[in-house]
Design a protein around this motif. Structure first.
Motif, PDB file in Angstrom:
ATOM      1  N   VAL A 166     -12.118  31.122  12.591  1.00  8.98           N
ATOM      2  CA  VAL A 166     -12.310  32.462  12.048  1.00  8.98           C
ATOM      3  C   VAL A 166     -11.442  32.809  10.870  1.00  8.98           C
ATOM      4  O   VAL A 166     -11.775  33.395   9.885  1.00  8.98           O
ATOM      5  CB  VAL A 166     -12.351  33.512  13.023  1.00  8.98           C
ATOM      6  CG1 VAL A 166     -12.585  34.902  12.411  1.00  8.98           C
ATOM      7  CG2 VAL A 166     -13.629  33.188  14.065  1.00  8.98           C
ATOM      8  N   ARG A 167     -10.102  32.795  11.092  1.00  6.98           N
ATOM      9  CA  ARG A 167      -9.045  32.904  10.073  1.00  6.98           C
ATOM     10  C   ARG A 167      -9.428  32.041   8.715  1.00  6.98           C
ATOM     11  O   ARG A 167      -9.184  32.593   7.712  1.00  6.98           O
ATOM     12  CB  ARG A 167      -7.674  32.683  10.885  1.00  6.98           C
ATOM     13  CG  ARG A 167      -7.199  33.723  11.703  1.00  6.98           C
ATOM     14  CD  ARG A 167      -5.814  33.555  12.179  1.00  6.98           C
ATOM     15  NE  ARG A 167      -5.640  34.633  13.216  1.00  6.98           N
ATOM     16  CZ  ARG A 167      -4.749  34.624  14.238  1.00  6.98           C
ATOM     17  NH1 ARG A 167      -4.123  33.336  14.403  1.00  6.98           N
ATOM     18  NH2 ARG A 167      -4.410  35.693  14.816  1.00  6.98           N
ATOM     19  N   ALA A 168      -9.499  30.841   9.239  1.00 15.39           N
ATOM     20  CA  ALA A 168      -9.797  29.906   7.882  1.00 15.39           C
ATOM     21  C   ALA A 168     -11.129  30.237   7.091  1.00 15.39           C
ATOM     22  O   ALA A 168     -11.038  30.122   5.994  1.00 15.39           O
ATOM     23  CB  ALA A 168      -9.887  28.410   8.559  1.00 15.39           C
ATOM     24  N   ASP A 187     -21.327  31.073  10.607  1.00 12.71           N
ATOM     25  CA  ASP A 187     -21.675  31.628   9.522  1.00 12.71           C
ATOM     26  C   ASP A 187     -21.798  33.359   9.953  1.00 12.71           C
ATOM     27  O   ASP A 187     -21.005  34.212   9.159  1.00 12.71           O
ATOM     28  CB  ASP A 187     -22.853  31.307   8.718  1.00 12.71           C
ATOM     29  CG  ASP A 187     -22.667  30.042   8.237  1.00 12.71           C
ATOM     30  OD1 ASP A 187     -21.534  29.568   7.896  1.00 12.71           O
ATOM     31  OD2 ASP A 187     -23.478  29.081   8.146  1.00 12.71           O
ATOM     32  N   ALA A 188     -22.672  33.726  10.858  1.00 14.25           N
ATOM     33  CA  ALA A 188     -22.664  34.945  11.235  1.00 14.25           C
ATOM     34  C   ALA A 188     -21.354  35.598  11.694  1.00 14.25           C
ATOM     35  O   ALA A 188     -21.061  36.755  11.278  1.00 14.25           O
ATOM     36  CB  ALA A 188     -23.659  35.002  12.468  1.00 14.25           C
ATOM     37  N   LEU A 189     -20.488  34.938  12.352  1.00 15.06           N
ATOM     38  CA  LEU A 189     -19.516  35.593  12.888  1.00 15.06           C
ATOM     39  C   LEU A 189     -18.361  35.749  11.637  1.00 15.06           C
ATOM     40  O   LEU A 189     -17.923  36.888  11.592  1.00 15.06           O
ATOM     41  CB  LEU A 189     -18.782  34.307  13.895  1.00 15.06           C
ATOM     42  CG  LEU A 189     -17.608  34.569  14.650  1.00 15.06           C
ATOM     43  CD1 LEU A 189     -17.817  35.913  15.632  1.00 15.06           C
ATOM     44  CD2 LEU A 189     -16.961  33.272  15.760  1.00 15.06           C
ATOM     45  N   SER A 190     -18.274  34.938  10.629  1.00 14.71           N
ATOM     46  CA  SER A 190     -17.375  35.062   9.480  1.00 14.71           C
ATOM     47  C   SER A 190     -17.826  36.344   8.807  1.00 14.71           C
ATOM     48  O   SER A 190     -17.099  37.289   8.408  1.00 14.71           O
ATOM     49  CB  SER A 190     -17.401  33.780   8.543  1.00 14.71           C
ATOM     50  OG  SER A 190     -16.908  32.823   9.365  1.00 14.71           O
ATOM     51  N   LEU A 191     -19.209  36.379   8.488  1.00  9.50           N
ATOM     52  CA  LEU A 191     -19.837  37.738   7.924  1.00  9.50           C
ATOM     53  C   LEU A 191     -19.440  38.949   8.568  1.00  9.50           C
ATOM     54  O   LEU A 191     -19.096  39.882   7.771  1.00  9.50           O
ATOM     55  CB  LEU A 191     -21.202  37.449   7.661  1.00  9.50           C
ATOM     56  CG  LEU A 191     -21.650  36.484   6.822  1.00  9.50           C
ATOM     57  CD1 LEU A 191     -23.321  36.010   6.833  1.00  9.50           C
ATOM     58  CD2 LEU A 191     -21.867  37.103   5.267  1.00  9.50           C
ATOM     59  N   MET A 192     -19.623  38.893   9.832  1.00  9.33           N
ATOM     60  CA  MET A 192     -19.259  40.065  10.435  1.00  9.33           C
ATOM     61  C   MET A 192     -17.722  40.546  10.234  1.00  9.33           C
ATOM     62  O   MET A 192     -17.589  41.749  10.126  1.00  9.33           O
ATOM     63  CB  MET A 192     -19.649  39.934  11.955  1.00  9.33           C
ATOM     64  CG  MET A 192     -20.326  40.761  12.712  1.00  9.33           C
ATOM     65  SD  MET A 192     -20.811  40.486  14.356  1.00  9.33           S
ATOM     66  CE  MET A 192     -22.420  39.638  14.253  1.00  9.33           C
ATOM     67  N   VAL A 193     -16.878  39.609  10.531  1.00 11.94           N
ATOM     68  CA  VAL A 193     -15.268  39.752  10.525  1.00 11.94           C
ATOM     69  C   VAL A 193     -14.969  40.277   9.231  1.00 11.94           C
ATOM     70  O   VAL A 193     -14.333  41.356   9.072  1.00 11.94           O
ATOM     71  CB  VAL A 193     -14.640  38.643  10.872  1.00 11.94           C
ATOM     72  CG1 VAL A 193     -13.210  38.543  10.502  1.00 11.94           C
ATOM     73  CG2 VAL A 193     -14.861  38.227  12.563  1.00 11.94           C
ATOM     74  N   ASP A 194     -15.701  39.792   8.025  1.00 13.95           N
ATOM     75  CA  ASP A 194     -15.426  40.386   6.594  1.00 13.95           C
ATOM     76  C   ASP A 194     -15.967  41.684   6.410  1.00 13.95           C
ATOM     77  O   ASP A 194     -15.421  42.526   5.644  1.00 13.95           O
ATOM     78  CB  ASP A 194     -15.758  39.055   5.613  1.00 13.95           C
ATOM     79  CG  ASP A 194     -14.855  38.243   5.505  1.00 13.95           C
ATOM     80  OD1 ASP A 194     -13.503  38.301   5.551  1.00 13.95           O
ATOM     81  OD2 ASP A 194     -15.179  36.865   5.148  1.00 13.95           O
ATOM     82  N   ALA A 195     -16.797  41.776   7.138  1.00 15.67           N
ATOM     83  CA  ALA A 195     -17.981  43.147   6.697  1.00 15.67           C
ATOM     84  C   ALA A 195     -17.252  44.308   7.345  1.00 15.67           C
ATOM     85  O   ALA A 195     -17.395  45.354   7.052  1.00 15.67           O
ATOM     86  CB  ALA A 195     -19.336  42.950   6.975  1.00 15.67           C
ATOM     87  N   TYR A 196     -16.977  44.073   8.674  1.00 15.71           N
ATOM     88  CA  TYR A 196     -16.616  45.455   9.639  1.00 15.71           C
ATOM     89  C   TYR A 196     -15.197  45.395  10.220  1.00 15.71           C
ATOM     90  O   TYR A 196     -14.411  44.091  10.448  1.00 15.71           O
ATOM     91  CB  TYR A 196     -17.734  45.332  10.902  1.00 15.71           C
ATOM     92  CG  TYR A 196     -18.965  45.262  10.268  1.00 15.71           C
ATOM     93  CD1 TYR A 196     -19.654  46.496   9.565  1.00 15.71           C
ATOM     94  CD2 TYR A 196     -19.668  44.081  10.693  1.00 15.71           C
ATOM     95  CE1 TYR A 196     -20.678  46.493   9.215  1.00 15.71           C
ATOM     96  CE2 TYR A 196     -21.239  44.333  10.012  1.00 15.71           C
ATOM     97  CZ  TYR A 196     -21.720  45.356   9.376  1.00 15.71           C
ATOM     98  OH  TYR A 196     -22.746  45.462   8.827  1.00 15.71           O
TER      99      TYR A 196
END
Ligand SMILES: C[S@@+](CC[C@H](N)C(=O)[O-])C[C@H]1O[C@@H](n2cnc3c(N)ncnc32)[C@H](O)[C@@H]1O
Ligand SMILES: Nc1nc2[nH]cc(C(=O)O)c2c(=O)[nH]1
Ligand code: SF4
Ligand SMILES: [Mg+2]
Length: 258
Positions: free
Chosen positions: A200-202, A167-176
């Motif tokens: 992560v891609r999914a 969850d944290a990883l995906s939020l970060m990838v989408d935000a920055y």
């Protein structure tokens, strides 16, 4: 300098220590890792970490955290004293365990700095970050009893439980703007890396290109890197990911403040 336990006890509860951040070191160097390697940068290294990689090259921020609590003004002043730099790298330890890292990043952004955050990707915070340099921790980082630099595997279970938070990883990838920078010890890490990248891609709306996936050889000294860099370079070519050197180790080995 506060003793290690001061940082440890309050590392996830900055209110307990009042305003500011536990700072292990501030230094001026070249960014040694990742897509911005070679850029003169001021490094701000916080103390305290929620993980315990057996290979951690910043032992005094994780296994035995030391540092002094400093307010954001004094950190900013020291950053500004390095007049040539317009890039700042916030690292640790794990800088995002500290709520006050957000204020530091806000102040740095207001002063016009480009900010990179070096993070293990397990904690999401909303802050003005130009590049999140995420280094998700693989199974090969886990401090099993035979690879524990300090004790006898006491951290094994906790590290294993907390090293990936999708969850944290995906939020970060989408935000920055993001790079995923994996520490590779040998070929056996690649199965986990390809699987994690696909997950992560999914889980994200963002395009994570193979160029955004970086393989970095494990090693905190030139001698250790001599044993890993060729194999990791070959793996990058085989899998189509990017190789990143550890330029600072090539230049200055494991000298402090580099
Ligand atoms: C000390 S960590 C601090 C930031 C954050 N806790 C993290 O792990 O990403 C800074 C960077 O050094 C990498 N690193 C730590 N020890 C290493 C080693 N022995 N060899 C290669 N990279 C290492 C981490 O993976 C991370 O990319
Ligand atoms: N020169 C230099 N570049 C770095 N890039 C990431 C570092 C880190 O410790 O997070 C680091 C570091 O410690 N030194
Ligand atoms: S997550 Fe980063 S700071 Fe924490 S133990 Fe691992 S390499 Fe060290
Ligand atoms: Mg480092």
């Amino acid at each position: 300098m506060p003793v290690a336990s001061d940082v440890e006890e309050s590392a996830t509860d900055t209110d307990a220590a009042g305003e500011g951040l536990p700072i292990n070191e501030v230094f001026y160097s070249l960014q040694g890792e990742g897509t911005l390697a070679g850029i003169p940068s001021v490094f701000v290294r916080t103390s305290g970490c929620n993980l315990r990689c057996w290979f951690c090259d910043s032992y005094h921020t994780s296994w035995e955290p030391t540092g002094a609590w400093r307010d954001v003004n004094s950190i900013l002043e020291e950053v500004q004293s390095h007049e040539q730099a317009n890039h700042v790298v916030l690292t640790g330890g794990e800088p995002l365990i500290h709520e006050q890292s957000v204020e530091l990043l806000e102040r740095l952004a207001a002063e016009g700095y480009h900010t990179t955050v070096e993070t293990n990707g397990t904690i999401y915070r909303d802050a003005p970050i130009d590049l999140t340099s995420i280094s998700p921790k693989l199974a090969s980082s886990t401090p099993t009893p035979d690879r524990d630099p300090k004790g006898d595997g006491e951290w094994e279970e906790k590290h294993e439980e907390n090293r990936i938070d999708m969850d944290a990883l995906s939020l970060m990838v989408d935000a920055y703007e993001t790079q995923l920078k994996f520490v590779v010890t040998d070929e056996s890490d690649l199965l986990e890396i390809t699987d994690l990248v696909e997950r992560v891609r999914a889980a994200t709306a963002t395009t994570v290109a193979d160029d955004d996936v970086l393989l970095m050889p494990e090693g905190m000294t030139r001698e250790q890197l001599d044993g890993t860099r060729s194999e990791v370079a070959e793996l990058a070519m085989e899998y189509g990911y990017r190789y990143t050197p550890r330029l600072h180790v090539d230049l200055w080995n494991d000298a402090p403040g580099t």
